[in-house]
Design an enzyme around this catalytic site. Structure first.
Site, PDB file in Angstrom:
ATOM      1  CD  GLN A  34      47.652  32.719  39.640  1.00  0.00           C
ATOM      2  OE1 GLN A  34      46.854  31.882  40.070  1.00  0.00           O
ATOM      3  NE2 GLN A  34      48.841  32.991  39.165  1.00  0.00           N
ATOM      4  N   GLY A  35      45.179  36.726  42.053  1.00  0.00           N
ATOM      5  CA  GLY A  35      44.181  37.621  41.421  1.00  0.00           C
ATOM      6  C   GLY A  35      44.597  38.020  39.907  1.00  0.00           C
TER       7      GLY A  35
ATOM      8  CB  SER B 231      41.500  34.553  35.828  1.00  0.00           C
ATOM      9  OG  SER B 231      42.595  33.398  35.563  1.00  0.00           O
TER      10      SER B 231
ATOM     11  CB  SER C 226      42.549  28.856  43.596  1.00  0.00           C
ATOM     12  OG  SER C 226      42.263  28.551  42.427  1.00  0.00           O
TER      13      SER C 226
ATOM     14  CD  GLU D  74      49.638  29.150  38.366  1.00  0.00           C
ATOM     15  OE1 GLU D  74      49.836  30.296  38.087  1.00  0.00           O
ATOM     16  OE2 GLU D  74      48.396  28.748  38.717  1.00  0.00           O
TER      17      GLU D  74
ATOM     18  CB  SER E 103      44.458  26.429  28.409  1.00  0.00           C
ATOM     19  OG  SER E 103      45.132  27.199  27.345  1.00  0.00           O
TER      20      SER E 103
ATOM     21  CD  GLU F  61      43.920  24.049  24.354  1.00  0.00           C
ATOM     22  OE1 GLU F  61      44.076  24.451  25.609  1.00  0.00           O
ATOM     23  OE2 GLU F  61      43.570  22.745  24.322  1.00  0.00           O
TER      24      GLU F  61
HETATM   25  C1  LIG Z   1      40.927  24.932  38.995  1.00  0.00           C
HETATM   26  C2  LIG Z   1      41.099  26.059  38.604  1.00  0.00           C
HETATM   27  C3  LIG Z   1      41.522  26.945  39.501  1.00  0.00           C
HETATM   28  C4  LIG Z   1      42.010  28.318  39.089  1.00  0.00           C
HETATM   29  N1  LIG Z   1      42.652  29.290  39.759  1.00  0.00           N
HETATM   30  C5  LIG Z   1      42.865  30.556  39.538  1.00  0.00           C
HETATM   31  C6  LIG Z   1      43.299  31.396  40.483  1.00  0.00           C
HETATM   32  O1  LIG Z   1      43.543  31.262  41.611  1.00  0.00           O
HETATM   33  N2  LIG Z   1      43.832  32.661  40.103  1.00  0.00           N
HETATM   34  C7  LIG Z   1      43.351  33.005  38.792  1.00  0.00           C
HETATM   35  O2  LIG Z   1      43.596  34.069  38.395  1.00  0.00           O
HETATM   36  N3  LIG Z   1      42.950  32.246  37.672  1.00  0.00           N
HETATM   37  C8  LIG Z   1      42.703  30.991  38.058  1.00  0.00           C
HETATM   38  N4  LIG Z   1      42.081  29.971  37.287  1.00  0.00           N
HETATM   39  C9  LIG Z   1      41.828  30.411  35.822  1.00  0.00           C
HETATM   40  C10 LIG Z   1      42.868  30.107  34.861  1.00  0.00           C
HETATM   41  O3  LIG Z   1      44.216  30.545  35.041  1.00  0.00           O
HETATM   42  C11 LIG Z   1      42.143  30.139  33.560  1.00  0.00           C
HETATM   43  O4  LIG Z   1      40.804  29.352  33.414  1.00  0.00           O
HETATM   44  C12 LIG Z   1      43.090  29.835  32.310  1.00  0.00           C
HETATM   45  O5  LIG Z   1      43.899  30.695  32.027  1.00  0.00           O
HETATM   46  C13 LIG Z   1      42.009  29.774  30.926  1.00  0.00           C
HETATM   47  O6  LIG Z   1      41.432  31.155  30.918  1.00  0.00           O
HETATM   48  P1  LIG Z   1      39.763  30.916  30.677  1.00  0.00           P
HETATM   49  O7  LIG Z   1      38.979  30.071  31.505  1.00  0.00           O
HETATM   50  O8  LIG Z   1      39.321  32.532  30.638  1.00  0.00           O
HETATM   51  O9  LIG Z   1      39.580  30.278  29.454  1.00  0.00           O
HETATM   52  P2  LIG Z   1      39.686  31.077  27.980  1.00  0.00           P
HETATM   53  O10 LIG Z   1      40.778  31.973  27.953  1.00  0.00           O
HETATM   54  O11 LIG Z   1      38.185  31.761  27.476  1.00  0.00           O
HETATM   55  O12 LIG Z   1      39.946  29.826  26.926  1.00  0.00           O
HETATM   56  C14 LIG Z   1      38.852  28.892  26.588  1.00  0.00           C
HETATM   57  C15 LIG Z   1      39.649  27.824  25.584  1.00  0.00           C
HETATM   58  O13 LIG Z   1      40.089  28.485  24.347  1.00  0.00           O
HETATM   59  C16 LIG Z   1      41.451  28.018  24.296  1.00  0.00           C
HETATM   60  N5  LIG Z   1      42.188  29.205  23.954  1.00  0.00           N
HETATM   61  C17 LIG Z   1      42.176  30.755  24.158  1.00  0.00           C
HETATM   62  N6  LIG Z   1      43.083  31.099  23.480  1.00  0.00           N
HETATM   63  C18 LIG Z   1      43.686  30.528  22.731  1.00  0.00           C
HETATM   64  C19 LIG Z   1      44.861  30.781  21.836  1.00  0.00           C
HETATM   65  N7  LIG Z   1      45.517  32.100  21.579  1.00  0.00           N
HETATM   66  N8  LIG Z   1      45.424  29.806  21.101  1.00  0.00           N
HETATM   67  C20 LIG Z   1      44.740  28.340  21.383  1.00  0.00           C
HETATM   68  N9  LIG Z   1      43.743  28.188  22.169  1.00  0.00           N
HETATM   69  C21 LIG Z   1      43.252  29.200  22.818  1.00  0.00           C
HETATM   70  C22 LIG Z   1      41.986  27.774  25.679  1.00  0.00           C
HETATM   71  O14 LIG Z   1      43.017  26.831  25.725  1.00  0.00           O
HETATM   72  C23 LIG Z   1      40.763  27.107  26.204  1.00  0.00           C
HETATM   73  O15 LIG Z   1      40.560  25.624  25.919  1.00  0.00           O
HETATM   74  C24 LIG Z   1      41.920  28.743  37.585  1.00  0.00           C
HETATM   75  C25 LIG Z   1      41.173  27.838  36.861  1.00  0.00           C
HETATM   76  C26 LIG Z   1      40.978  26.401  37.305  1.00  0.00           C
HETATM   77  C27 LIG Z   1      40.427  25.552  36.441  1.00  0.00           C
END
Ligand SMILES: Cc1cc2nc3c(=O)[nH]c(=O)nc-3n(C[C@H](O)[C@H](O)[C@H](O)COP(=O)(O)OP(=O)(O)OC[C@H]3O[C@@H](n4cnc5c(N)ncnc54)[C@H](O)[C@@H]3O)c2cc1C
Length: 403
Positions: A136-137, A139, A171, A253, A384, A386
């Site tokens: 999945q591309g 993030s 992933s 998903e 997440s 949130e």
């Molecule tokens: C094990 C694992 C596997 C993953 N696999 C993939 C994958 O295969 N492909 C892919 O594309 N992505 C993947 N991801 C990425 C995942 O989708 C993102 O980590 C997730 O969407 C959160 O984005 P971020 O890490 O940039 O955190 P951020 O967006 O920076 O968020 C940081 C914190 O701020 C909070 N926050 C942000 N915005 C808001 C808001 N508007 N209101 C309230 N709270 C907020 C979030 O809840 C979080 O606690 C994976 C992540 C993990 C942990």
């Protein structure tokens, strides 16, 4: 021939159950019980034994790894009752589904809804046979929760796009054959400028760098695209429709992730049984610690209620045409319960629940610790908690967006 009045007439479902039993007896060797080589393994694909490969091929030929997908694309073509019978008989035989991963969980159902006929014919059968791994591309370094901020750009070059940019947390990117990807085709609109593309991971210009975690494992990667040529036939839907299609995929998903992920790896054993083993029993044979007993009972009730709710939601969603924003409720509650179960397990096991390696710990204890730690990720990936709460507030409760 006349049947005795006391004999129950054979129904089509009984015939199907018989067919499943015969198939399992002929194709699933009992020696494979518990030797699940699922394609979705976080640690990466393990070497398939000839027995495991034969089992995957047998299930793939039947289409029963994706039982309800249409037969014309290699699925099982089963109705809901038949799929339930299949699941029951597989559980009875201790058989596991060898066909899984993101192709099954997310991409396949989305392509079946939005793909062209040619795309379905090309991509669905290899997923149904368990021959292709998808990643999945979505993030990017500055596009996680705010996914629509993604900047990977696909420039229109006539018969193809030229893609440049970076994805992260991909992933299984290092093991995947193909990637379903959200890219930007228009810089003047946020959501409306996003397009859904299918990319080959071995195409020139695709570079994958595994991200090494503190555990030493690298379940996800950074993925770089430099002048990657993607034929226009690999665009799903129209230009600018990627946000709608991408959100639909996330609903699949989230529905799939609502089981709590690996936090349930010890789920074959009840919490009460684990507690009886580590804490002991009182004179009535109950878990000796009354406070712990009450908390276990509360968790079991919450879990049962969640399962019933999930079943009701699934039945309702089938009636209205598939997944919806309700998937955000399932994901939020299911992953929270998964984390709570893992926490309780670790607490019950005391010091034995904190082992990382070594002979002093059983296999189940070591697996439990890893499940507990990995469980932390379940409320982040797929969006997440949130962010799910925001979706629930806006799209289900109809609360105003004050942003
Ligand atoms: C094990 C694992 C596997 C993953 N696999 C993939 C994958 O295969 N492909 C892919 O594309 N992505 C993947 N991801 C990425 C995942 O989708 C993102 O980590 C997730 O969407 C959160 O984005 P971020 O890490 O940039 O955190 P951020 O967006 O920076 O968020 C940081 C914190 O701020 C909070 N926050 C942000 N915005 C808001 C808001 N508007 N209101 C309230 N709270 C907020 C979030 O809840 C979080 O606690 C994976 C992540 C993990 C942990």
């Amino acid at each position: 021939m006349a049947t005795l009045a006391t004999e129950r007439p054979t129904t089509e479902l009984d015939d199907f159950r018989e067919e499943v039993r015969t198939f399992l007896a002929e194709n699933f060797p009992p020696s494979l019980k518990g030797k699940d080589n699922a394609m979705s393994a976080v640690e990466g694909p393990t070497q398939e034994t000839p027995e495991q490969a034969a089992w995957r091929k047998a299930m793939g030929a039947k289409g029963w790894g994706v039982p309800t997908w249409p037969k014309q694309y290699g699925g099982g073509g089963l109705n809901r009752e038949q799929a339930k019978v299949l699941a029951e008989e597989m559980a009875r035989a201790g058989a596991w589904n060898p066909i899984g991963g993101m192709g099954v969980m997310m991409f396949g159902p989305t392509l079946l809804e939005y793909g062209s006929e040619a795309q379905k014919q090309e991509h669905i059968p290899p997923i149904a046979r368990g021959e292709i791994r998808w990643c999945q591309g979505y993030s990017e370094p500055n596009a996680g929760s705010d996914l629509a901020n993604l900047q990977t750009f696909a420039e229109d070059r006539g018969d193809h796009y030229l893609v440049n940019g970076q994805k992260t947390w991909t992933s299984g990117g290092q093991w995947a054959d193909k990637c379903f990807c959200l890219v930007r085709t228009d810089k003047t609109q946020k959501q409306g400028g996003i397009t859904f593309l299918l990319m080959d991971m071995d195409a020139p210009g695709v570079e994958v760098k595994p991200i090494r975690m503190i555990s030493g494992m690298s379940p996800f990667c950074e993925t770089f695209f430099t002048d990657v040529k993607v034929p226009k036939e690999n665009r799903v839907g129209e230009e600018g429709q990627g946000w709608t299609i991408g959100k639909r995929l996330l609903q699949h998903e989230r529905t799939n992730l609502s089981g709590g992920g690996s936090a349930f790896r010890t789920a074959g054993v009840s919490l009460a049984d684990i507690a009886k083993k580590y804490v002991g029993v009182d004179e009535q044979g109950r878990v000796a610690d009354p406070d712990l007993r009450a908390r276990i009972a509360k968790w079991e009730m919450d879990w049962r209620v969640f399962q019933l709710t999930a079943m009701r939601v699934m039945a309702e969603s089938k009636a209205v045409g598939g997944v919806s924003e309700v998937s955000s409720i399932l994901k939020t509650v299911g992953t929270k319960l998964g984390q709570e179960r893992a926490e309780l397990t670790i607490e019950i096991q005391g010091l034995q629940g904190l082992g990382w390696e070594g002979e002093g710990f059983s296999e189940a204890e070591l697996t439990g610790v890893r499940a507990w730690l990995f469980g932390k990720a379940t409320t982040i990936y797929g969006g997440s908690t949130e962010v799910q709460n925001n979706v629930i507030a806006k799209r289900i409760l109809g609360m105003l967006d004050h942003q």
